[in-house]
Write an enzyme that holds these catalytic residues in place. Structure first.
Site, PDB file in Angstrom:
ATOM      1  N   ASP A   1      45.120  38.296  40.935  1.00  0.00           N
ATOM      2  CA  ASP A   1      45.951  38.706  42.073  1.00  0.00           C
ATOM      3  C   ASP A   1      46.542  37.488  42.780  1.00  0.00           C
ATOM      4  O   ASP A   1      45.941  36.412  42.776  1.00  0.00           O
ATOM      5  CB  ASP A   1      45.098  39.546  43.040  1.00  0.00           C
ATOM      6  CG  ASP A   1      45.951  40.374  43.989  1.00  0.00           C
ATOM      7  OD1 ASP A   1      47.168  40.490  43.766  1.00  0.00           O
ATOM      8  OD2 ASP A   1      45.388  40.896  44.967  1.00  0.00           O
TER       9      ASP A   1
ATOM     10  N   TRP B   1      52.018  33.479  45.779  1.00  0.00           N
ATOM     11  CA  TRP B   1      52.248  32.122  45.261  1.00  0.00           C
ATOM     12  C   TRP B   1      53.742  31.816  45.292  1.00  0.00           C
ATOM     13  O   TRP B   1      54.171  30.751  45.720  1.00  0.00           O
ATOM     14  CB  TRP B   1      51.699  32.026  43.831  1.00  0.00           C
ATOM     15  CG  TRP B   1      51.782  30.676  43.200  1.00  0.00           C
ATOM     16  CD1 TRP B   1      50.807  29.722  43.166  1.00  0.00           C
ATOM     17  CD2 TRP B   1      52.910  30.119  42.477  1.00  0.00           C
ATOM     18  NE1 TRP B   1      51.239  28.614  42.479  1.00  0.00           N
ATOM     19  CE2 TRP B   1      52.523  28.834  42.052  1.00  0.00           C
ATOM     20  CE3 TRP B   1      54.183  30.592  42.167  1.00  0.00           C
ATOM     21  CZ2 TRP B   1      53.372  27.995  41.324  1.00  0.00           C
ATOM     22  CZ3 TRP B   1      55.040  29.764  41.453  1.00  0.00           C
ATOM     23  CH2 TRP B   1      54.629  28.485  41.036  1.00  0.00           C
TER      24      TRP B   1
ATOM     25  N   ARG C   1      59.516  36.826  43.217  1.00  0.00           N
ATOM     26  CA  ARG C   1      58.178  37.213  42.738  1.00  0.00           C
ATOM     27  C   ARG C   1      57.996  36.958  41.243  1.00  0.00           C
ATOM     28  O   ARG C   1      56.914  36.577  40.793  1.00  0.00           O
ATOM     29  CB  ARG C   1      57.918  38.700  43.053  1.00  0.00           C
ATOM     30  CG  ARG C   1      57.763  38.971  44.558  1.00  0.00           C
ATOM     31  CD  ARG C   1      57.545  40.474  44.815  1.00  0.00           C
ATOM     32  NE  ARG C   1      56.369  40.969  44.134  1.00  0.00           N
ATOM     33  CZ  ARG C   1      55.114  40.881  44.610  1.00  0.00           C
ATOM     34  NH1 ARG C   1      54.906  40.339  45.787  1.00  0.00           N
ATOM     35  NH2 ARG C   1      54.111  41.349  43.911  1.00  0.00           N
TER      36      ARG C   1
ATOM     37  N   HIS D   1      54.912  35.568  38.726  1.00  0.00           N
ATOM     38  CA  HIS D   1      54.375  36.246  37.541  1.00  0.00           C
ATOM     39  C   HIS D   1      54.454  35.324  36.318  1.00  0.00           C
ATOM     40  O   HIS D   1      53.555  35.314  35.483  1.00  0.00           O
ATOM     41  CB  HIS D   1      55.114  37.561  37.287  1.00  0.00           C
ATOM     42  CG  HIS D   1      54.880  38.591  38.363  1.00  0.00           C
ATOM     43  ND1 HIS D   1      53.625  38.876  38.858  1.00  0.00           N
ATOM     44  CD2 HIS D   1      55.743  39.395  39.041  1.00  0.00           C
ATOM     45  CE1 HIS D   1      53.729  39.821  39.791  1.00  0.00           C
ATOM     46  NE2 HIS D   1      55.001  40.137  39.924  1.00  0.00           N
TER      47      HIS D   1
ATOM     48  N   GLU E   1      48.335  52.016  39.160  1.00  0.00           N
ATOM     49  CA  GLU E   1      49.031  52.152  40.441  1.00  0.00           C
ATOM     50  C   GLU E   1      50.222  51.192  40.548  1.00  0.00           C
ATOM     51  O   GLU E   1      51.045  51.310  41.461  1.00  0.00           O
ATOM     52  CB  GLU E   1      48.062  51.879  41.600  1.00  0.00           C
ATOM     53  CG  GLU E   1      47.050  52.996  41.847  1.00  0.00           C
ATOM     54  CD  GLU E   1      45.962  53.073  40.788  1.00  0.00           C
ATOM     55  OE1 GLU E   1      45.518  52.011  40.294  1.00  0.00           O
ATOM     56  OE2 GLU E   1      45.569  54.203  40.413  1.00  0.00           O
ATOM     57  N   ASN E   2      50.302  50.214  39.632  1.00  0.00           N
ATOM     58  CA  ASN E   2      51.388  49.223  39.743  1.00  0.00           C
ATOM     59  C   ASN E   2      52.771  49.814  39.438  1.00  0.00           C
ATOM     60  O   ASN E   2      53.792  49.174  39.715  1.00  0.00           O
ATOM     61  CB  ASN E   2      51.124  48.001  38.849  1.00  0.00           C
ATOM     62  CG  ASN E   2      50.056  47.065  39.408  1.00  0.00           C
ATOM     63  OD1 ASN E   2      49.297  46.445  38.670  1.00  0.00           O
ATOM     64  ND2 ASN E   2      49.991  46.935  40.730  1.00  0.00           N
TER      65      ASN E   2
ATOM     66  N   ARG F   1      38.653  43.780  47.284  1.00  0.00           N
ATOM     67  CA  ARG F   1      38.558  45.179  46.841  1.00  0.00           C
ATOM     68  C   ARG F   1      38.680  45.196  45.327  1.00  0.00           C
ATOM     69  O   ARG F   1      39.118  44.229  44.714  1.00  0.00           O
ATOM     70  CB  ARG F   1      39.643  46.036  47.504  1.00  0.00           C
ATOM     71  CG  ARG F   1      41.054  45.511  47.304  1.00  0.00           C
ATOM     72  CD  ARG F   1      42.113  46.448  47.903  1.00  0.00           C
ATOM     73  NE  ARG F   1      43.419  45.789  47.909  1.00  0.00           N
ATOM     74  CZ  ARG F   1      43.914  45.118  48.951  1.00  0.00           C
ATOM     75  NH1 ARG F   1      43.236  45.049  50.088  1.00  0.00           N
ATOM     76  NH2 ARG F   1      45.103  44.536  48.878  1.00  0.00           N
ATOM     77  N   LEU F   2      38.311  46.349  44.746  1.00  0.00           N
ATOM     78  CA  LEU F   2      38.317  46.443  43.278  1.00  0.00           C
ATOM     79  C   LEU F   2      39.607  47.054  42.740  1.00  0.00           C
ATOM     80  O   LEU F   2      39.887  46.953  41.542  1.00  0.00           O
ATOM     81  CB  LEU F   2      37.101  47.237  42.786  1.00  0.00           C
ATOM     82  CG  LEU F   2      35.742  46.594  43.130  1.00  0.00           C
ATOM     83  CD1 LEU F   2      34.597  47.426  42.567  1.00  0.00           C
ATOM     84  CD2 LEU F   2      35.645  45.169  42.571  1.00  0.00           C
ATOM     85  N   SER F   3      40.392  47.682  43.614  1.00  0.00           N
ATOM     86  CA  SER F   3      41.686  48.240  43.178  1.00  0.00           C
ATOM     87  C   SER F   3      41.591  49.012  41.859  1.00  0.00           C
ATOM     88  O   SER F   3      42.400  48.827  40.950  1.00  0.00           O
ATOM     89  CB  SER F   3      42.753  47.135  43.089  1.00  0.00           C
ATOM     90  OG  SER F   3      42.923  46.512  44.336  1.00  0.00           O
TER      91      SER F   3
HETATM   92  C1  IPE Z   1      45.352  44.690  41.277  1.00  0.00           C
HETATM   93  O1  IPE Z   1      46.230  43.973  42.071  1.00  0.00           O
HETATM   94  C2  IPE Z   1      45.984  44.970  39.942  1.00  0.00           C
HETATM   95  C3  IPE Z   1      46.140  43.827  39.072  1.00  0.00           C
HETATM   96  C4  IPE Z   1      45.762  42.590  39.324  1.00  0.00           C
HETATM   97  C5  IPE Z   1      46.770  44.119  37.800  1.00  0.00           C
HETATM   98  P1  IPE Z   1      47.197  44.698  43.109  1.00  0.00           P
HETATM   99  O2  IPE Z   1      47.953  43.609  43.808  1.00  0.00           O
HETATM  100  O3  IPE Z   1      48.007  45.736  42.438  1.00  0.00           O
HETATM  101  O4  IPE Z   1      46.168  45.410  44.091  1.00  0.00           O
HETATM  102  P2  IPE Z   1      46.315  45.972  45.556  1.00  0.00           P
HETATM  103  O5  IPE Z   1      47.544  46.831  45.558  1.00  0.00           O
HETATM  104  O6  IPE Z   1      46.489  44.801  46.465  1.00  0.00           O
HETATM  105  O7  IPE Z   1      45.061  46.717  45.820  1.00  0.00           O
HETATM  106  C1  IPE Z   2      49.083  40.149  40.611  1.00  0.00           C
HETATM  107  O1  IPE Z   2      49.851  39.547  41.574  1.00  0.00           O
HETATM  108  C2  IPE Z   2      49.880  40.606  39.422  1.00  0.00           C
HETATM  109  C3  IPE Z   2      49.939  42.059  39.238  1.00  0.00           C
HETATM  110  C4  IPE Z   2      49.396  42.954  40.007  1.00  0.00           C
HETATM  111  C5  IPE Z   2      50.673  42.526  38.091  1.00  0.00           C
HETATM  112  P1  IPE Z   2      50.610  40.388  42.672  1.00  0.00           P
HETATM  113  O2  IPE Z   2      51.987  40.702  42.167  1.00  0.00           O
HETATM  114  O3  IPE Z   2      49.830  41.558  43.099  1.00  0.00           O
HETATM  115  O4  IPE Z   2      50.713  39.328  43.827  1.00  0.00           O
HETATM  116  P2  IPE Z   2      50.589  39.589  45.394  1.00  0.00           P
HETATM  117  O5  IPE Z   2      49.327  40.366  45.617  1.00  0.00           O
HETATM  118  O6  IPE Z   2      51.809  40.355  45.791  1.00  0.00           O
HETATM  119  O7  IPE Z   2      50.541  38.218  45.990  1.00  0.00           O
HETATM  120 MG    MG Z   3      48.483  41.889  44.582  1.00  0.00          MG
END
Ligand code: IPE
Ligand code: IPE
Ligand code: MG
Length: 243
Positions: free
Chosen positions: A23, A28, A36, A40, A70-71, A197-199
């Site tokens: 995460d 970053w 964003r 990635h 959920e993504n 959290r474990l998401s």
């Molecule tokens: C958890 O990260 C999912 C992955 C790292 C693939 P998220 O950024 O989606 O989680 P939440 O929404 O903050 O809980």
């Molecule tokens: C984790 O980084 C990657 C995925 C969930 C795919 P994020 O995209 O969630 O990064 P933040 O949480 O917005 O910083």
């Molecule tokens: Mg995130």
């Protein structure tokens, strides 16, 4: 940093199975006034670095949460960018995985991704199926609650068909109906970026895993951060309910 600079932890046991909630890519990028997707992209570099470091440390299984069920709630173009990076990762990394004897496994409902990706994943898993290991597990379109629900449906249909007794549906049976059935128990679950959290990741499997939340954003994670996490694991006292 060269991944092989990571020292072997001298003071403890090595976890067999480490999982990471990767995460912080977006934050970053934001800190650097970048889009964003730039976060990635660096996140993929971290995946390469950390999976190599895990192999050098002798970790048997590394499970990475790459895309949650959920993504899909993210903007369409971000989802498209993530799928593009996944395509690129699979295409560019497969030869190295094969030459290093890594077995690739994907968990989650990846069959709902686009057909070309499903094909790439199937091929990558087939081409590494006979590899001796270690195992790299990528969780794609993964949600632990959906995984547990699918296991429940499977066991219920077995019972309804008379192939198993209802009394046979115990913890072991559920374990064996999950996608992680062929992996060693989860020892260490790390989440980067400071969120605690474990998401919806590995909820069943985390029952007795050691949890570690680190502030490092995923694109900054490297072999040293991993070695540090493993050192911390080695200093934990696991009791599993005993004394
Ligand atoms: C958890 O990260 C999912 C992955 C790292 C693939 P998220 O950024 O989606 O989680 P939440 O929404 O903050 O809980
Ligand atoms: C984790 O980084 C990657 C995925 C969930 C795919 P994020 O995209 O969630 O990064 P933040 O949480 O917005 O910083
Ligand atoms: Mg995130």
């Amino acid at each position: 940093m060269a991944a092989n600079a990571a020292p072997l932890p001298a003071d403890g046991v090595l976890p067999r199975h480490v999982a990471i909630i990767m995460d912080g890519n977006g934050r970053w990028a934001k800190k650097r006034f970048l889009p964003r997707i730039a976060g990635h992209r660096q996140g993929v570099e971290a995946v390469r670095r950390v999976s190599r470091a895990a192999r050098q440390l002798g970790i048997e299984v590394l499970t990475l949460y790459a895309f949650s069920s959920e993504n899909w709630r993210r903007p369409e173009d971000e989802v498209r960018d993530l799928m593009g990076l996944l395509r690129h990762f699979l295409a560019s990394e497969l030869d190295e995985l094969i030459s290093e004897g890594v077995k690739l496994k994907v968990i989650g409902e990846f069959r709902r991704l686009s057909p070309d990706l499903v094909e790439m994943i199937d091929q990558a898993m087939a081409r590494t199926a006979a590899s001796p290991g270690p195992t790299l597990v990528i969780a794609l379109n993964y949600g632990a609650q959906a995984e547990i629900a699918a296991a429940a449906r499977h066991l219920a249909s077995e019972a309804a068909a008379g192939r198993i007794a209802i009394e046979a549906i115990d913890e072991k049976a559920i374990d064996n109906a999950l996608e992680t059935r062929d992996l060693p128990p989860l020892d260490l679950l790390i989440r980067t970026s400071g969120e605690q959290r474990l998401s919806n990741f590995l909820l069943w499997q985390a029952a007795y895993a050691e949890l570690l939340f680190v502030d490092t954003l995923w694109p900054d994670f490297d072999g040293d951060t991993l070695a540090e996490a493993i050192g911390q694991f080695g200093r934990r006292q696991r009791r599993f309910g005993g004394l």
